[in-house]
Design a protein around this motif. Sequence first.
Motif, short mmCIF file in Angstrom:
data_model
loop_
_atom_site.label_atom_id
_atom_site.label_comp_id
_atom_site.label_asym_id
_atom_site.label_seq_id
_atom_site.Cartn_x
_atom_site.Cartn_y
_atom_site.Cartn_z
N MET A 70 -5.68 1.97 -7.56
CA MET A 70 -5.62 0.83 -6.62
C MET A 70 -5.69 1.28 -5.16
O MET A 70 -5.89 0.45 -4.27
CB MET A 70 -4.33 0.05 -6.87
N ILE A 71 -5.53 2.57 -4.92
CA ILE A 71 -5.47 3.04 -3.53
C ILE A 71 -6.83 2.92 -2.80
O ILE A 71 -6.86 2.38 -1.68
CB ILE A 71 -4.92 4.48 -3.46
N ASP A 101 0.83 -1.21 0.00
CA ASP A 101 0.00 0.00 0.00
C ASP A 101 0.87 1.26 0.00
O ASP A 101 0.61 2.21 -0.74
CB ASP A 101 -0.91 0.01 1.22
N ARG A 120 -7.64 -0.39 -1.25
CA ARG A 120 -6.63 -0.77 -0.26
C ARG A 120 -6.84 -0.02 1.06
O ARG A 120 -6.60 -0.58 2.12
CB ARG A 120 -5.21 -0.48 -0.76
N VAL A 121 -7.22 1.25 0.97
CA VAL A 121 -7.41 2.01 2.21
C VAL A 121 -8.87 1.99 2.67
O VAL A 121 -9.20 2.53 3.73
CB VAL A 121 -6.91 3.48 2.08
N LEU A 145 2.33 1.78 -3.36
CA LEU A 145 1.35 2.32 -4.31
C LEU A 145 1.21 3.83 -4.16
O LEU A 145 1.20 4.58 -5.14
CB LEU A 145 -0.02 1.70 -4.03
#
Lengths: 200, 480
Positions: free
Chosen positions: B454-455, A5, B458-459, A8
């Motif tokens: 993609m963040i 993460d 993921r968060v 990214l």
Amino acid sequence: MNRFDAGLIVIAIIGTATLTGIVALEEPATTRLADVSAFEGARIAVEGRVVETHRGARGSAIIIADGSLRITALLAETSDLPPRGSEVRVIGVVNRDRGAFTLSTRASDIRLIAAATDSLAVADVLAEPARYASTPVTVVGEIERDDAREWRLADPHGRGAIRARFERAPTPGWSRVTGELAYEPREARYILEVADWTRA
Amino acid sequence: MTLFAALAGALVGAATGLIPGVHVNTFAAFLVAAGGVPGVAPAPVASALIAAGVSSAFAGIASGTFLGAPPEESAAAALPAHTLLARGQGVSAVSLGASGALAGALVALALALPLRALLEGPIFLAARLTAALPFVMLALVVWMVASERRRIPYRRFFVVDPFASRVLTGRVSAVSEGGAFSLEDGRRVRDPLALTAATPGAIVRVRVRAEWREGRLSRALGSATAAAVFLLAGAYGSAALSLGASNPFGLPSSALLAIFAGLFGVPGLVALFARSRPPPAQVLFASPPPPGAFALAARGAFASSVLALLPGLSASHAAALASETKRDGDPERALILLGACTGGGAVFGLLALPLLGRARSGAAVAAHALDPVAPWSTLFPDGHVVAFLLALIVGALVGWWAARTAARILARLANRMRARVLATVALVWLVAVTSILGGALSLVVLATGAAIGMIPPRVGVRRSHLMGVVLLPLLVRLWS
């Protein structure tokens, strides 16, 4: 948040910063306005003379001419615009807006190459032609044809006329003509090479 | 003749919509050239252009869902569509989006004359909306970010775990019920199995693992994370749009392909690699629309029609905002609404020409150049306008059919191939198309967009904050 993460987010920030940096620092090659149609969607630079400026509630537009064609540069800002007659370099993205090619740009991407000279009267130029030679000038006068069917810019009070060379046939009448004064040795006189003109 | 031309134009338009990166304006340029050939009647060519403009927008719903490169008009719809695709309901997703678009197009046609009165005169709503637009947009964006439901844990505590690698040493300051105790340096340790005999003043040395829990600021942190995603996507959009795309072969190009493929396409394909289980097989039959679908479509068509006619706004902005106003966690309903925004926006973008005398789409300009469109202000328009409307309807019907047919073909293809092979093929295709159409720099845009896209999952925040890519540049433009 694990390392993937975090990686990214770092890539996203670095990528965005890189793109912003390229926009800020990269100088695209200068394109002639006549060739703009081949660059739809691309970021290019054009150089030309400011023919008109328009300011709206949400943005502004400047029309630039380079002797071959005109293009409208659209700004999403209402900040100070370069004055008419000045020579500018504009960097922007070529878009097709309602069929016509336009340039989307920002005020910071418009650079002044040569400041506009104030509009001159035909008599001023005729009095001291050498003073204005090889520099951009804006002259106000009557576009007309002389006896030899050549275009000229005449003083309204009959104090003479400057021979003018247009790319395309203009409409006769009281006009503001922007161009460069050049000495023509074969004719032993100064000729105004017109970049653009508007009805005054 | 006009009808056949519209049909042919709609089919070609649908093909351009299905192939990512090929814009209908490219086809328009060819047709304008054809319309200028002596002996070719301009009216049928103009009808073909109009039909192509509509069908292209409809067919883009299928490519956005299955190929991961949504066109501008249907970018917001890609989010709920991908949710259904991951459940094996890609055909349903396209069918709902296309049906919503068809309903939206028909509603936009029905609303055309009343909307003209509302926007232009005698009510002049367009001028009032334009004046209020900066405030409306800002309020909607603030609400979009503030309404993020993700709660982010931020209070760290330790749990005694004999198998953890981390060792904690310190003097116990207080012991509370349930085996929890605090150390003198303020760190809190939970010991639910009472493995540590902690007493006040004792020095303990325990193996622990760190855990986080929510506190009073968790909601605010969720909104802050959403705001960060929105701003990052917006900064990326501003830079990428300013950069443009330079086609190495001199063909028309746009940065939007790399932007939307990066934000919405690549993350979904990469997720396929990360799945431990294969994705479910795609069901080849579409599920029926949810109850109240037509009312939703009418709402979407109305919103996109009004917003698409305001200066500086397009159907993609309308869709981005509509996706925020309808957020009940039901992707089927969201698809109907966003599909209606696509259909309504496409139709109204073209109708603006006969209705308001203003062209809002390249296809309309090209059609007008070939065969000038007469104004439409009466209930019974003249033959010219009727041909224009007929072309719109043909384009909508063909686009609806093409999107649904393409969805079934793509779903069959997906079922025959292994998920990872399919994802690899799609990724290679996206990278190839992006680099061919947009040049080498487009790959940087694509990769950055993919990282940003993609963040959110993921968060744990909503992916719709990625629409900051178009909303933030618009906000900056409105407020500068």
